[in-house]
Scaffold this motif. Structure first.
Motif, PDB file in Angstrom:
ATOM      1  N   CYS A  67       0.862  -1.179   0.000  1.00 19.49           N
ATOM      2  CA  CYS A  67       0.000   0.000   0.000  1.00 19.49           C
ATOM      3  C   CYS A  67       0.899   1.229   0.000  1.00 19.49           C
ATOM      4  CB  CYS A  67      -0.917  -0.014   1.211  1.00 19.49           C
ATOM      5  SG  CYS A  67      -1.933  -1.477   1.320  1.00 19.49           S
ATOM      6  N   GLU A  68       1.394   1.594  -1.173  1.00 13.49           N
ATOM      7  CA  GLU A  68       2.347   2.697  -1.279  1.00 13.49           C
ATOM      8  C   GLU A  68       1.708   4.031  -0.901  1.00 13.49           C
ATOM      9  OE1 GLU A  68       4.330   2.658  -5.023  1.00 13.49           O
ATOM     10  OE2 GLU A  68       4.785   0.531  -4.882  1.00 13.49           O
ATOM     11  N   ASN A  69       0.468   4.238  -1.294  1.00 14.67           N
ATOM     12  CA  ASN A  69      -0.203   5.497  -0.943  1.00 14.67           C
ATOM     13  C   ASN A  69      -0.382   5.621   0.561  1.00 14.67           C
ATOM     14  OD1 ASN A  69      -0.364   6.165  -3.618  1.00 14.67           O
ATOM     15  ND2 ASN A  69      -2.448   5.370  -3.873  1.00 14.67           N
ATOM     16  N   LYS A  72       2.987   6.443   2.173  1.00 11.64           N
ATOM     17  CA  LYS A  72       3.344   7.861   2.016  1.00 11.64           C
ATOM     18  C   LYS A  72       2.528   8.728   2.960  1.00 11.64           C
ATOM     19  CE  LYS A  72       4.780   7.445  -2.798  1.00 11.64           C
ATOM     20  NZ  LYS A  72       4.464   7.765  -4.189  1.00 11.64           N
ATOM     21  N   GLU A  73       1.249   8.421   3.081  1.00 15.61           N
ATOM     22  CA  GLU A  73       0.381   9.185   3.987  1.00 15.61           C
ATOM     23  C   GLU A  73       0.849   9.038   5.428  1.00 15.61           C
ATOM     24  OE1 GLU A  73      -4.286   9.245   5.410  1.00 15.61           O
ATOM     25  OE2 GLU A  73      -3.737   8.171   3.587  1.00 15.61           O
TER      26      GLU A  73
END
Length: 150
Positions: A67-69, A72-73
């Motif tokens: 879950c790259e997003n 980042k979050e």
């Protein structure tokens, strides 16, 4: 029907069938080889279920999505929290964590500033008695005193 009820229904049906074949309750007059095969069947089924579970967990771990997003979050939230704490006077020493091995790093490698402690200090009952104060009004031998009053 919930998944639990589905599993319980399946296990109970298999258990009833096993009992009927093993104890010959319906007088089917099965050959003795069938009865000998039926006795260890629950153990075989348990081994098969264990193998299936292990294979399922292994497959799901191998195909786990990154879950790259979300990562980042989360990093942005951590950075925002560090900046907020720095504004409040908290100093985090990242070099300290890099120098020490993981077994030597304490749970909290920093001291909370007076602002985050609410401007209070804790005095022990022995300190109060040495100052000539009684510890009757203190909770468990400690007294909270405001920094502005000291």
């Amino acid at each position: 029907m919930t998944k639990l009820l589905e599993w319980l229904l399946g296990v109970s049906l298999i258990g009833v069938a096993w009992g009927l074949f093993t104890f010959d309750l319906l007088d089917l007059q099965l050959p003795p080889q069938c009865r000998e095969l039926a006795w260890p069947m629950p153990v075989y089924l348990l081994v098969v279920f264990g193998c299936y579970s292990l294979a399922t967990v292994g497959y799901r771990v191998a195909t786990f999505n990154d879950c790259e997003n979300a990562a980042k979050e989360l990093q942005a939230q951590i950075k925002e929290a560090k900046e907020d704490l720095k504004k409040k006077g908290l100093k985090i020493n990242n070099d300290y964590l890099k120098q020490k091995s993981s077994s030597e790093v304490p749970l909290i490698p920093f001291k909370l500033p007076k602002l985050l402690r609410g401007g209070q200090t804790v005095k022990r009952g022995a300190d109060l008695q040495s100052e000539g104060q009684s510890s009757e009004n203190t909770r468990s031998g400690c007294e909270l005193r405001n920094q502005s009053a000291v």
